[in-house]
Write an enzyme that holds these catalytic residues in place. Structure first.
Site, PDB file in Angstrom:
ATOM      1  CD  GLU A 161      -3.393  -0.881   1.996  1.00 39.86           C
ATOM      2  OE1 GLU A 161      -3.181  -0.121   2.851  1.00 39.86           O
ATOM      3  OE2 GLU A 161      -4.192  -1.756   1.744  1.00 39.86           O
ATOM      4  CD  GLU A 365      -4.234  -5.929   3.238  1.00 37.27           C
ATOM      5  OE1 GLU A 365      -4.836  -5.189   4.011  1.00 37.27           O
ATOM      6  OE2 GLU A 365      -2.793  -5.702   3.567  1.00 37.27           O
TER       7      GLU A 365
HETATM    8  C1  BGP Z   1      -4.849  -2.488   4.849  1.00 37.96           C
HETATM    9  C2  BGP Z   1      -3.614  -2.501   5.436  1.00 37.96           C
HETATM   10  C3  BGP Z   1      -3.474  -3.820   6.599  1.00 37.96           C
HETATM   11  C4  BGP Z   1      -4.823  -3.815   7.418  1.00 37.96           C
HETATM   12  C5  BGP Z   1      -5.864  -3.330   6.771  1.00 37.96           C
HETATM   13  C6  BGP Z   1      -7.201  -3.295   7.508  1.00 37.96           C
HETATM   14  O1  BGP Z   1      -4.762  -1.120   4.261  1.00 37.96           O
HETATM   15  O2  BGP Z   1      -2.559  -3.140   4.485  1.00 37.96           O
HETATM   16  O3  BGP Z   1      -2.443  -3.770   7.294  1.00 37.96           O
HETATM   17  O4  BGP Z   1      -4.477  -3.359   8.592  1.00 37.96           O
HETATM   18  O5  BGP Z   1      -6.011  -2.248   5.768  1.00 37.96           O
HETATM   19  O6  BGP Z   1      -7.162  -1.623   8.187  1.00 37.96           O
HETATM   20  P1  BGP Z   1      -7.492  -1.317   9.360  1.00 37.96           P
HETATM   21  O7  BGP Z   1      -6.517  -2.346  10.417  1.00 37.96           O
HETATM   22  O8  BGP Z   1      -7.196   0.025   9.654  1.00 37.96           O
HETATM   23  O9  BGP Z   1      -8.705  -1.794   9.784  1.00 37.96           O
END
Ligand code: BGP
Length: 466
Positions: A161, A365
Site C-alpha cells: 500500500e 487483502e
Molecule cells: C490495509 C493494510 C493492513 C490492514 C488493513 C485493515 O490497508 O494493508 O495492514 O490493517 O488495511 O485496516 P485496519 O487495520 O485499519 O482496519
C-alpha cells in the site's frame, strides 16, 4: 460459467508488525511501529497475536482450512536490526522455519518485503526522504531476502500500500503530518519508493530465481457521483491520483500524466535524477498484488488552495482541490467501523486494472473488520463476515468468467491481529485470538464460523459458497 483454475491460490493474509509480537527478543531491532503511540483504549503492537511463538499452531490451522497459499510480510528490523549492516541470524531462522512449515503442508509462501514497518534506525536518519540511504538499504535488504528465501518463495511483493502510505500515512503511523512542505516531501518519498521498487524488481529478474514480483497497492475504483460530465472528469482524475499514479509506474514504468501535471501545478513534483526514468522503465512488475476493501466516490472540485487532511479513517480520503471533492456513497451499506461495503465495486476495480495493464491479478487483502464475540457455546458466529466474503467471491468468479487473469485470493486476515489504529477489537480473522485491548487473554486460538465456511469454499474450489 468458467471453472476456477485448479492452481488458484486460496489463502489469507497478515503482516509482521500486526501479528508477530516478540518485538524485544531474539535480536530484533526497533521499527517505527514499535514506538507508535496507540489511541486511548487500544492495544499496542508489542505482543499482538504472538504469532512468533504460535506460528506452528497457526500454520496447522491454515492447513486445516485447506490453504493453498499464505501472504505474510517480513519484518525488516528482524533481519537487519539497524536496517542495514549486521544480519540477525535468529530472524533469518524464524522466517526459514515459517516458510518450511508452510511448505510441509504444501502452502505457497507469498512474501511482502515491506509492510508499514521501517527500521527506526533508518527513520531517524530521514527515512524515505533520505534517498541515498533508504534506496540502497531497501535494495540491500530485498536482495538478501531473495538470496535467503528465493529458493522457496516464488511470489514477492515489494511495498504494501505505497499509495496509502502517501495518502494517509499519518493514520498508519508512518508519516508525521505536521511538517513544512508536507506534500512536496510526500511526493519525493513516493518517487524514492518507486525507484527502490524498480531497482529491486530488476534485481529479482536478474537473479533468475524463477518467481514473480510485483507491487501491492490498495486499489479502489473511484466512481463519479453523477453523470454530470464534470463529476465524470473528477472521477477520471481521482482514479489517476489515487490508483494509476502508483500502478502506471510499477507496470508501465512511467509516471501517470494527470498525476504528474497535478504535482507540477502545485509545486509538489519530486526531484528526478538523471537516469531515473530508465530505472522505472527497466523494473516493471510481473503481476499486480492488490488490496481491496471498498470504492471511492467523488464530484467536481469546489475548492482551491492546499489540501487539508480530515481526521479521516484509513480508507476514506479527503478533497483534493482542483481535482475532486469526496462524496459519501449513499447506495452502499457500511461495516460497524464505517467502511462502505461494495462487492460490485470489486469487479469494477478488477476490470479497470485488467483493461489498463493486462497483468495477472492477485488479491492480497479483502475483508471485514468487526467486533466479534465469543458466545456462551464458545463459538464465534461471524455470519456477517461470511456474507461479506461470499459476495466478493461471487464477483471474483464473474471477473474470471470474463477472462480476467486472477491467480489468487487472500482475505485479510488469516488470524486476528491488531488493526492499524483500532486495536484488536476490530477483528478480521478466520481464527480468533483470545486477547483484548487491555492486554488480557491467553492467546488461545478458536475457529470462527467463517473458518469452517472458508474450508468448504477452498475444498470445492469456489463452487460451494453457501
Ligand atoms: C490495509 C493494510 C493492513 C490492514 C488493513 C485493515 O490497508 O494493508 O495492514 O490493517 O488495511 O485496516 P485496519 O487495520 O485499519 O482496519
Amino acid at each position: 460459467m468458467k471453472k476456477i483454475n485448479k492452481e488458484f491460490l486460496w489463502g489469507a493474509s497478515t503482516s509482521a508488525y500486526q501479528c508477530e509480537g516478540a518485538t524485544d527478543i531474539d535480536g530484533k531491532g526497533k521499527s517505527v511501529q514499535d514506538l507508535t503511540k496507540s489511541k486511548e483504549g487500544v492495544i499496542d503492537f508489542k505482543n499482538t497475536s504472538n504469532h512468533y511463538f504460535h506460528y506452528k499452531e497457526d500454520v496447522a490451522l491454515m492447513a486445516e482450512m485447506g490453504f493453498k497459499s499464505y501472504r505474510f510480510s517480513i519484518s525488516w528490523s528482524r533481519i537487519f536490526p539497524k536496517g542495514i549492516g549486521e544480519i540477525n541470524q535468529k530472524g533469518v531462522e524464524f522466517y526459514n522455519n515459517l516458510i518450511d512449515e508452510l511448505l510441509k503442508y504444501k502452502i505457497e509462501p507469498i512474501v511482502t518485503v515491506y509492510h508499514f514497518d521501517p527500521p527506526l534506525e533508518l527513520e531517524s536518519q530521514g527515512g524515505w526522504l533520505n534517498r541515498n540511504l533508504m534506496v540502497d538499504a531497501f535494495v540491500n535488504y530485498s536482495t538478501k531476502l531473495f538470496e535467503l528465501f528465493g529458493d522457496r518463495v516464488k511470489y514477492w511483493q515489494t511495498i504494501n500500500e505505497q499509495n496509502m502510505i502517501i495518502q494517509v500515512g499519518h493514520v498508519i503511523g508512518v508519516i508525521n503530518p505536521k511538517q513544512d512542505n508536507l506534500f512536496k516531501k510526500l511526493y519525493q518519498i513516493n518517487h524514492n519508493m518507486l525507484i527502490a521498487q524498480a531497482l529491486v524488481t530488476k534485481k529479482y529478474h536478474d537473479m533468475k530465481l524463477g518467481g514473480k514480483i510485483g507491487p501491492a497497492p490498495n486499489i479502489s475504483y473511484v466512481y463519479a457521483d453523477s453523470c454530470d460530465p464534470d463529476d465524470f472528469d473528477a472521477s477520471y482524475k481521482a482514479n489517476a491520483w489515487r490508483n494509476w499514479l502508483y500502478l502506471d509506474a510499477a507496470c508501465h514504468g512511467k509516471y501517470n500524466e494527470i498525476a504528474w501535471n497535478w504535482m507540477l501545478k502545485n509545486g509538489y513534483e519530486p526531484e528526478l535524477l538523471p537516469g531515473d526514468l530508465e530505472i522505472l522503465e527497466n523494473g516493471k512488475s510481473d503481476f499486480i498484488a492488490f488490496n481491496y476493501y471498498n470504492t471511492g466516490n467523488v464530484k467536481a472540485s469546489s475548492k482551491t488552495g492546499p489540501i487539508k487532511f480530515s481526521d479521516s479513517d484509513q480508507q476514506t480520503s479527503y478533497d483534493v482541490p482542483g481535482l475532486f471533492d469526496i462524496k459519501d456513497n449513499k447506495n452502499l451499506p457500511k461495516t460497524e467501523f464505517g467502511w462502505s461495503i461494495d462487492p460490485k465495486g470489486f469487479l469494477h476495480t478488477m476490470r479497470a486494472m485488467w483493461d489498463r495493464y493486462k497483468l495477472p491479478l492477485m488479491i492480497t487483502e479483502n475483508g471485514l473488520g468487526a467486533y466479534d464475540v465469543v458466545e456462551e457455546d464458545g463459538k464465534i458466529h461471524d455470519q456477517y463476515r461470511i456474507n461479506y466474503l461470499r459476495a466478493h467471491i461471487e464477483q471474483l468468479k464473474i471477473a474470471i468468467n470474463e477472462g480476467i487473469d486472477i491467480i489468487g485470493y487472500h482475505p485479510w486476515s488469516a488470524i486476528d491481529l491488531v488493526s492499524t489504529h483500532e486495536g484488536i477489537k476490530k477483528r478480521y480473522g478466520f481464527i480468533y485470538v483470545n486477547i483484548n485491548d487491555d492486554g488480557e487473554g491467553d492467546y488461545k486460538r478458536l475457529r470462527k464460523d467463517s473458518f469452517f465456511w472458508y474450508k468448504k469454499v477452498i475444498s470445492s474450489n469456489g463452487e460451494d459458497l453457501i
